[in-house]
Write a protein that holds these residues in place. Structure first.
Motif, PDB file in Angstrom:
ATOM      1  N   GLU A   1     -22.722 -10.991  23.567  1.00  0.00           N
ATOM      2  CA  GLU A   1     -22.002 -10.640  22.336  1.00  0.00           C
ATOM      3  C   GLU A   1     -22.134 -11.779  21.307  1.00  0.00           C
ATOM      4  O   GLU A   1     -22.432 -11.540  20.135  1.00  0.00           O
ATOM      5  CB  GLU A   1     -20.518 -10.386  22.668  1.00  0.00           C
ATOM      6  N   ALA A   2     -21.949 -13.006  21.786  1.00  0.00           N
ATOM      7  CA  ALA A   2     -22.048 -14.158  20.876  1.00  0.00           C
ATOM      8  C   ALA A   2     -23.456 -14.261  20.302  1.00  0.00           C
ATOM      9  O   ALA A   2     -23.638 -14.509  19.104  1.00  0.00           O
ATOM     10  CB  ALA A   2     -21.666 -15.435  21.625  1.00  0.00           C
ATOM     11  N   ASP A   3     -24.442 -14.043  21.154  1.00  0.00           N
ATOM     12  CA  ASP A   3     -25.839 -14.114  20.703  1.00  0.00           C
ATOM     13  C   ASP A   3     -26.096 -13.087  19.594  1.00  0.00           C
ATOM     14  O   ASP A   3     -26.705 -13.398  18.566  1.00  0.00           O
ATOM     15  CB  ASP A   3     -26.772 -13.866  21.904  1.00  0.00           C
ATOM     16  N   ALA A   4     -25.596 -11.862  19.803  1.00  0.00           N
ATOM     17  CA  ALA A   4     -25.815 -10.802  18.805  1.00  0.00           C
ATOM     18  C   ALA A   4     -25.134 -11.168  17.478  1.00  0.00           C
ATOM     19  O   ALA A   4     -25.681 -10.922  16.400  1.00  0.00           O
ATOM     20  CB  ALA A   4     -25.279  -9.481  19.323  1.00  0.00           C
ATOM     21  N   ILE A   5     -23.962 -11.785  17.572  1.00  0.00           N
ATOM     22  CA  ILE A   5     -23.252 -12.143  16.326  1.00  0.00           C
ATOM     23  C   ILE A   5     -24.030 -13.246  15.593  1.00  0.00           C
ATOM     24  O   ILE A   5     -24.244 -13.167  14.382  1.00  0.00           O
ATOM     25  CB  ILE A   5     -21.793 -12.577  16.606  1.00  0.00           C
TER      26      ILE A   5
ATOM     27  N   GLN B   1     -26.358 -23.655  18.847  1.00  0.00           N
ATOM     28  CA  GLN B   1     -26.829 -24.773  19.690  1.00  0.00           C
ATOM     29  C   GLN B   1     -26.235 -24.683  21.091  1.00  0.00           C
ATOM     30  O   GLN B   1     -26.915 -24.895  22.083  1.00  0.00           O
ATOM     31  CB  GLN B   1     -26.434 -26.100  19.049  1.00  0.00           C
ATOM     32  N   LEU B   2     -24.949 -24.341  21.128  1.00  0.00           N
ATOM     33  CA  LEU B   2     -24.271 -24.197  22.420  1.00  0.00           C
ATOM     34  C   LEU B   2     -24.972 -23.124  23.264  1.00  0.00           C
ATOM     35  O   LEU B   2     -25.292 -23.337  24.439  1.00  0.00           O
ATOM     36  CB  LEU B   2     -22.802 -23.827  22.162  1.00  0.00           C
ATOM     37  N   LEU B   3     -25.236 -21.965  22.640  1.00  0.00           N
ATOM     38  CA  LEU B   3     -25.865 -20.854  23.366  1.00  0.00           C
ATOM     39  C   LEU B   3     -27.282 -21.199  23.806  1.00  0.00           C
ATOM     40  O   LEU B   3     -27.787 -20.667  24.794  1.00  0.00           O
ATOM     41  CB  LEU B   3     -25.896 -19.590  22.494  1.00  0.00           C
ATOM     42  N   GLU B   4     -27.924 -22.113  23.075  1.00  0.00           N
ATOM     43  CA  GLU B   4     -29.298 -22.491  23.416  1.00  0.00           C
ATOM     44  C   GLU B   4     -29.343 -23.628  24.428  1.00  0.00           C
ATOM     45  O   GLU B   4     -30.408 -24.189  24.714  1.00  0.00           O
ATOM     46  CB  GLU B   4     -30.055 -22.853  22.135  1.00  0.00           C
ATOM     47  N   GLY B   5     -28.156 -23.982  24.913  1.00  0.00           N
ATOM     48  CA  GLY B   5     -28.105 -24.980  25.985  1.00  0.00           C
ATOM     49  C   GLY B   5     -28.150 -26.420  25.512  1.00  0.00           C
ATOM     50  O   GLY B   5     -28.324 -27.348  26.311  1.00  0.00           O
TER      51      GLY B   5
ATOM     52  N   THR C   1     -31.201 -18.150  23.050  1.00  0.00           N
ATOM     53  CA  THR C   1     -30.058 -18.263  23.963  1.00  0.00           C
ATOM     54  C   THR C   1     -30.545 -18.311  25.419  1.00  0.00           C
ATOM     55  O   THR C   1     -31.462 -17.571  25.797  1.00  0.00           O
ATOM     56  CB  THR C   1     -29.106 -17.065  23.718  1.00  0.00           C
ATOM     57  N   THR C   2     -29.933 -19.172  26.210  1.00  0.00           N
ATOM     58  CA  THR C   2     -30.387 -19.366  27.597  1.00  0.00           C
ATOM     59  C   THR C   2     -29.988 -18.164  28.465  1.00  0.00           C
ATOM     60  O   THR C   2     -29.034 -17.441  28.151  1.00  0.00           O
ATOM     61  CB  THR C   2     -29.762 -20.633  28.210  1.00  0.00           C
ATOM     62  N   GLU C   3     -30.702 -18.002  29.588  1.00  0.00           N
ATOM     63  CA  GLU C   3     -30.410 -16.915  30.535  1.00  0.00           C
ATOM     64  C   GLU C   3     -28.962 -16.987  31.007  1.00  0.00           C
ATOM     65  O   GLU C   3     -28.300 -15.974  31.177  1.00  0.00           O
ATOM     66  CB  GLU C   3     -31.340 -17.030  31.762  1.00  0.00           C
ATOM     67  N   GLN C   4     -28.502 -18.232  31.204  1.00  0.00           N
ATOM     68  CA  GLN C   4     -27.123 -18.446  31.696  1.00  0.00           C
ATOM     69  C   GLN C   4     -26.126 -17.671  30.824  1.00  0.00           C
ATOM     70  O   GLN C   4     -25.216 -17.021  31.326  1.00  0.00           O
ATOM     71  CB  GLN C   4     -26.827 -19.958  31.645  1.00  0.00           C
ATOM     72  N   PHE C   5     -26.320 -17.707  29.509  1.00  0.00           N
ATOM     73  CA  PHE C   5     -25.397 -16.997  28.615  1.00  0.00           C
ATOM     74  C   PHE C   5     -25.782 -15.524  28.461  1.00  0.00           C
ATOM     75  O   PHE C   5     -24.907 -14.656  28.380  1.00  0.00           O
ATOM     76  CB  PHE C   5     -25.331 -17.676  27.251  1.00  0.00           C
ATOM     77  N   LEU C   6     -27.090 -15.255  28.433  1.00  0.00           N
ATOM     78  CA  LEU C   6     -27.513 -13.855  28.259  1.00  0.00           C
ATOM     79  C   LEU C   6     -27.131 -12.983  29.449  1.00  0.00           C
ATOM     80  O   LEU C   6     -27.099 -11.759  29.347  1.00  0.00           O
ATOM     81  CB  LEU C   6     -29.026 -13.785  28.016  1.00  0.00           C
ATOM     82  N   ASN C   7     -26.814 -13.629  30.569  1.00  0.00           N
ATOM     83  CA  ASN C   7     -26.394 -12.869  31.754  1.00  0.00           C
ATOM     84  C   ASN C   7     -24.910 -12.534  31.757  1.00  0.00           C
ATOM     85  O   ASN C   7     -24.407 -11.975  32.715  1.00  0.00           O
ATOM     86  CB  ASN C   7     -26.741 -13.650  33.036  1.00  0.00           C
TER      87      ASN C   7
END
Ligand code: SF4
Ligand code: SF4
Length: 406
Positions: A17-21, A57-61, A5-11
C-alpha cells in the motif's frame, strides 16, 4: 515516482500500500505551499514531498535514522497536503504506515517511549482519563501557569432528552470528549430530538482508536475499532440510521475503518458498512430541514475554526460554515483557514513549540475581526484554542442548541 521497494516490504499488505502511494506522487511540490510545518521551518524534509521521499528511502531499504523519525514526528497528520495535491496522493495513510515502520527500526529514547505509552494508556480509556482529570482539577491551583491553562474546568452535565423516537441514530461517545466536554453530545441529543431523531449510545463502545493509531500502535488501534463495530452492530441491525460523530478527528478515523480493516476477514464487510453509515453531525443536519423561526440568534459575531480532520480528513470543507450562515449566524472570514491550529491529537503535547506557534497564528486569524465566540467541530481544537483565546470557545452544535427557542 519510480520506486525500488524491497521484497521485504512488497511481501506485506502495508508495504504494498505504501509503495503504491509513493508511486502516485509526481514530486511536483505543490503540497509544500499549504503545509504548516514547511511554512514554519522552511526545510524540504519538513514538507510532504520531502517526507514522501524519506518514506521512499525507507521502503527501498536505505538506512533510516532518528532524523527520519524526527521529520515524520513533526508532521501534524493534518492532511492539508492531500487537499492541495493534484495527483490524489493519500499522504495521511502513507505517513501512518511510515511512522510505524520507522518506529520498528529506530528506537526512541526512554522518556519518549514512556510519554507515548502513558498517552495511549490514559487518553483512550474514559475511566482512567476521568480519574486523571479529576485529580488535575482538584490540584489545579498548585500547577504552574503553563500547565494550569491546559486543565479544563468541569462542565455541569446537561440532561439528555428522554423521549423515544422512531428514527434513531447512534453516537460515538468517544474517550476524551465524553469526560471533558460531555455537553457536546448532550447538545447534539437535544438538537436531534427537536427534529424528531433520538440519539442513542451503545454499551461497550469507546475510543475510536485514533490515539493508538497515530502513535504507531496499530494492533491496539485495530482492537478498539473491532470493539466499536461489535458494540454498534446489533443497533445497526435494529435500524439505527447512522453513527453520528461530533469530534471530527474521531469521525475521520471511523470513516477509515473500511480501509484499515479491509484485510480482516471477520470484520472487513461490517467495517465497510460502518464507515458508510458514519456521518459528522453537520452531514446529518444538512439532510434535515429546521424551521428557522425556531432559531433565535443571541450571539451575533461568530467565527468558525474548521478542524483539519473535518476539512482535509473528511473533505467537508465549508459544510458547517454554510449551515451556520443558513441558520442566521454572522460568520467572520478566517485568513489561511486551511492551516492547522497545532492541536492535532497528541501533537500539542509531543511537539510543544511548533504547536504553540501554530496556535498563536491561528488565534490571530480567528480573532482578527473581534468576534464574540469561536466555534469548532473537534474536541482537540476546542481545548487547544481555549488555552489562549481571549473569547469563549465551544462546539458549534452547542451554539445551535442554545439558539433554539423551543
Ligand atoms: S502535490 Fe502531490 S504529487 Fe505533488 S509532490 Fe505533493 S504529494 Fe506529490
Ligand atoms: S499532513 Fe500536514 S503537516 Fe504533514 S506533510 Fe501534510 S500538510 Fe504537512
Amino acid at each position: 515516482m519510480q520506486t525500488h521497494t524491497t521484497e521485504q516490504f512488497l511481501n506485506t499488505p502495508q508495504g504494498r500500500e505504501a509503495d503504491a502511494i509513493v508511486r502516485s506522487c509526481v514530486h511536483c511540490g505543490f503540497c509544500n505551499a499549504t503545509c504548516p510545518t514547511y511554512q514554519l521551518l522552511g526545510d524540504e524534509l519538513d514538507g510532504p514531498r520531502g517526507r514522501i521521499y524519506l518514506m521512499k528511502q525507507l521502503l527501498e531499504g536505505k538506512t533510516v535514522s532518528a532524523k527520519t523519525q524526527m521529520h515524520l514526528d513533526r508532521c501534524l497528520s493534518c492532511r492539508s497536503c492531500e487537499t492541495t495535491c493534484p495527483s490524489g496522493v493519500e499522504y495521511g495513510r502513507l505517513v501512518d504506515i511510515g511512522r510505524e515502520l520507522v518506529d520498528k527500526q529506530v528506537k526512541r529514547t526512554g522518556f519518549d517511549r514512556i510519554k507515548r505509552f502513558v498517552l495511549r494508556k490514559i487518553l483512550s480509556f474514559p475511566s482512567r482519563f476521568s480519574l486523571f482529570l479529576k485529580t488535575a482539577q482538584k490540584f489545579k491551583a498548585f500547577f504552574p501557569a503553563s500547565i494550569k491553562q491546559k486543565i479544563p474546568n468541569r462542565q455541569e452535565i446537561l440532561e439528555w432528552p428522554d423521549k423515544s423516537r422512531i428514527r434513531k441514530v447512534l453516537v460515538l461517545e468517544g474517550c476524551a470528549q465524553s469526560i471533558i466536554t460531555p455537553n457536546t453530545n448532550s447538545a447534539t441529543a437535544s438538537v436531534l430530538d427537536k427534529i424528531g431523531i433520538e440519539l442513542i449510545t451503545a454499551n461497550g463502545a469507546g475510543c475510536c482508536g485514533a490515539i493508538s493509531y497515530h502513535l504507531s500502535a496499530n494492533e491496539e488501534a485495530l482492537g478498539f475499532m473491532r470493539r466499536n463495530i461489535d458494540a454498534w452492530w446489533p443497533l445497526i441491525e435494529e435500524g439505527a440510521e447512522a453513527i453520528v460523530i461530533t469530534a471530527s478527528g474521531c469521525g475521520a478515523v471511523v470513516k477509515d475503518y473500511a480501509d484499515l480493516l479491509k484485510h480482516d476477514v471477520n470484520y472487513a464487510q461490517k467495517a465497510k458498512i460502518i464507515s458508510e453509515k458514519t456521518k459528522d453531525i453537520s452531514e446529518i443536519l444538512l439532510q434535515e430541514s429546521i424551521d428557522l423561526n425556531r432559531i433565535k440568534i443571541s450571539t451575533e459575531n461568530v467565527v468558525f475554526q474548521s478542524p483539519c480532520s473535518l476539512q482535509h480528513g473528511q473533505k467537508l470543507n465549508g459544510v458547517v460554515e454554510s449551515l451556520l450562515k443558513h441558520y442566521g449566524f454572522n460568520l467572520a472570514q478566517v485568513d489561511n483557514a486551511h492551516l492547522c491550529c497545532g492541536s492535532a491529537g497528541t501533537y500539542s503535547i509531543l511537539q510543544k513549540e511548533l504547536s504553540q506557534q501554530l496556535l498563536e497564528e491561528k488565534l490571530i486569524a480567528l480573532q482578527k475581526n473581534a468576534p464574540e465566540l469561536i466555534v469548532t467541530a473537534n474536541i482537540g481544537c476546542q481545548l487547544h484554542l481555549q488555552t489562549q483565546a481571549n473569547i469563549p470557545v465551544k462546539h458549534w452544535i452547542e451554539l445551535l442548541d442554545e439558539s433554539f427557542v423551543a
